[in-house]
Design a protein around this motif. Structure first.
Motif, PDB file in Angstrom:
ATOM      1  N   THR A 100       0.890  -1.166   0.210  1.00 56.17           N
ATOM      2  CA  THR A 100       0.121   0.038   0.104  1.00 56.17           C
ATOM      3  C   THR A 100       0.833   1.279   0.175  1.00 56.17           C
ATOM      4  O   THR A 100       1.791   1.277   0.650  1.00 56.17           O
ATOM      5  CB  THR A 100      -0.818   0.092   1.011  1.00 56.17           C
ATOM      6  N   GLN A 101       0.675   1.960  -0.932  1.00 60.48           N
ATOM      7  CA  GLN A 101       1.423   3.458  -1.162  1.00 60.48           C
ATOM      8  C   GLN A 101       0.408   4.489  -1.323  1.00 60.48           C
ATOM      9  O   GLN A 101      -0.636   4.241  -1.853  1.00 60.48           O
ATOM     10  CB  GLN A 101       2.257   3.274  -2.076  1.00 60.48           C
ATOM     11  N   PRO A 102       0.902   5.888  -0.935  1.00 60.06           N
ATOM     12  CA  PRO A 102      -0.051   6.868  -1.291  1.00 60.06           C
ATOM     13  C   PRO A 102      -0.079   7.155  -2.779  1.00 60.06           C
ATOM     14  O   PRO A 102       0.812   6.868  -3.373  1.00 60.06           O
ATOM     15  CB  PRO A 102       0.459   8.027  -0.575  1.00 60.06           C
ATOM     16  N   ASN A 103      -1.233   7.630  -3.236  1.00 59.98           N
ATOM     17  CA  ASN A 103      -1.159   7.887  -4.598  1.00 59.98           C
ATOM     18  C   ASN A 103      -0.294   8.837  -5.186  1.00 59.98           C
ATOM     19  O   ASN A 103       0.091   8.675  -6.183  1.00 59.98           O
ATOM     20  CB  ASN A 103      -2.709   8.259  -4.839  1.00 59.98           C
ATOM     21  N   SER A 104      -0.102   9.859  -4.407  1.00 57.38           N
ATOM     22  CA  SER A 104       0.843  10.904  -4.921  1.00 57.38           C
ATOM     23  C   SER A 104       1.449  11.607  -3.688  1.00 57.38           C
ATOM     24  O   SER A 104       0.858  11.583  -2.600  1.00 57.38           O
ATOM     25  CB  SER A 104      -0.107  12.090  -5.736  1.00 57.38           C
ATOM     26  N   VAL A 144       6.724   7.895 -11.297  1.00 62.08           N
ATOM     27  CA  VAL A 144       5.727   7.105 -10.453  1.00 62.08           C
ATOM     28  C   VAL A 144       6.785   6.094  -9.701  1.00 62.08           C
ATOM     29  O   VAL A 144       7.688   5.214 -10.359  1.00 62.08           O
ATOM     30  CB  VAL A 144       4.765   6.295 -11.040  1.00 62.08           C
ATOM     31  N   TYR A 204       7.046   2.504  -7.586  1.00 55.28           N
ATOM     32  CA  TYR A 204       6.637   1.179  -7.172  1.00 55.28           C
ATOM     33  C   TYR A 204       7.359   0.595  -6.006  1.00 55.28           C
ATOM     34  O   TYR A 204       8.475   0.308  -6.161  1.00 55.28           O
ATOM     35  CB  TYR A 204       6.284   0.597  -8.269  1.00 55.28           C
ATOM     36  N   GLN A 239      -0.335   0.532  -7.728  1.00 62.05           N
ATOM     37  CA  GLN A 239      -0.711   1.898  -8.544  1.00 62.05           C
ATOM     38  C   GLN A 239       0.440   2.514  -8.155  1.00 62.05           C
ATOM     39  O   GLN A 239       0.942   3.411  -9.110  1.00 62.05           O
ATOM     40  CB  GLN A 239      -1.883   2.445  -7.691  1.00 62.05           C
ATOM     41  N   THR A 253       3.154   5.586  -6.468  1.00 61.19           N
ATOM     42  CA  THR A 253       3.160   6.723  -5.758  1.00 61.19           C
ATOM     43  C   THR A 253       3.751   7.946  -7.001  1.00 61.19           C
ATOM     44  O   THR A 253       4.892   7.467  -7.229  1.00 61.19           O
ATOM     45  CB  THR A 253       3.872   7.136  -4.600  1.00 61.19           C
ATOM     46  N   GLU A 254       2.778   8.673  -7.424  1.00 56.83           N
ATOM     47  CA  GLU A 254       3.251   9.545  -8.268  1.00 56.83           C
ATOM     48  C   GLU A 254       3.978  10.782  -7.461  1.00 56.83           C
ATOM     49  O   GLU A 254       3.126  11.526  -6.894  1.00 56.83           O
ATOM     50  CB  GLU A 254       2.172  10.161  -9.084  1.00 56.83           C
ATOM     51  N   GLN A 259      -2.046   2.712 -15.070  1.00 62.10           N
ATOM     52  CA  GLN A 259      -1.995   1.451 -14.296  1.00 62.10           C
ATOM     53  C   GLN A 259      -0.524   1.187 -14.365  1.00 62.10           C
ATOM     54  O   GLN A 259       0.204   1.389 -15.155  1.00 62.10           O
ATOM     55  CB  GLN A 259      -2.931   0.444 -14.900  1.00 62.10           C
TER      56      GLN A 259
END
Lengths: 109, 114
Positions: free
Chosen positions: A5-9, A85, A87, A101, A103-104, B41
């Protein structure tokens, strides 16, 4: 396959350190923790990996919690070229990579 | 350049046509992987080879997809009767297997199915 689990951004300022977190509470004893990054319009690029101990290389540092249920990728001085991004991936040695998904990371001048 | 190369870089095809992509790994690498990535994705694992043996295939890989690595060097990925849902970036990576955990990725082949 173990999940992460990572933060989206996340955002960072240029020249400042960046700490990218990753949770992997279901990690098994044989799982390595890998970090890859993907710049726009390119294939993923290896950053670092570790098993139990903290790791350093020319690109980054990887800090692994004592219980191995979380880790942090540390970029010591972010540059504009680090915008990508990132990963966090768990993998058995030499095996397939299961990407989430990611982290950007954006880096502001 | 001694990195992973893929050919072609871009492919546009009509629905129902067959397409074939090629991947040339780093020369001493015995493991070769194929991944697929759609917009927004992360890459999805498709299959991997150790030398010429195909060791694992994802359930994502339908019967229309086939991959080969006949001499343990380059690999081909063929998609038969393409569908619009096959439009994606197809990435190839190679590694030294147990001797090296780092996977080196190629630039990818972008497939567009019209």
């Amino acid at each position: 396959d173990a999940k992460t689990t990572q933060p989206n951004s996340m955002e960072s300022n240029e020249e400042e350190p960046v700490h990218l977190p990753c949770n992997h509470s279901t990690i098994s004893g044989t799982d390595y923790i890998h970090w890859y990054r993907q710049l726009p319009s390119q294939g993923p690029e290896y950053v670092i990996h570790g098993l139990t101990s903290n790791v350093n290389n020319r690109m980054a540092s990887l800090a692994i919690a004592e219980d191995r249920k979380s880790s942090t990728l540390i970029l010591h001085r972010a540059t504009l070229r680090d915008a990508a991004v990132y990963y966090c991936i768990l993998s058995w040695q030499g095996g397939k990579l299961i990407f989430g998904q990611g982290t950007e990371l954006s880096v502001k001048p | 350049d001694t990195g992973v190369s893929q050919d072609p870089r871009h492919k546009i095809t009509k629905r129902g046509q067959n397409v074939t992509f090629r991947c040339d790994p780093i020369s001493e690498h015995n493991r070769l992987y194929w991944y697929r990535q759609t917009l927004g994705q992360g890459p999805e694992f498709l299959t991997y080879f150790q030398n010429e043996a195909q060791l694992e295939k994802s359930r994502l890989l339908s019967d229309r997809f086939s991959a080969e690595r006949p001499k343990g060097s380059f690999s081909t990925l063929e998609i038969q009767r393409t569908e619009q849902g096959d439009s994606a970036m197809y990435l190839c990576a190679s590694s030294l297997g147990r001797k090296g955990l780092e996977q080196f990725f190629g630039p990818g082949t972008r497939l567009t199915v019209l």
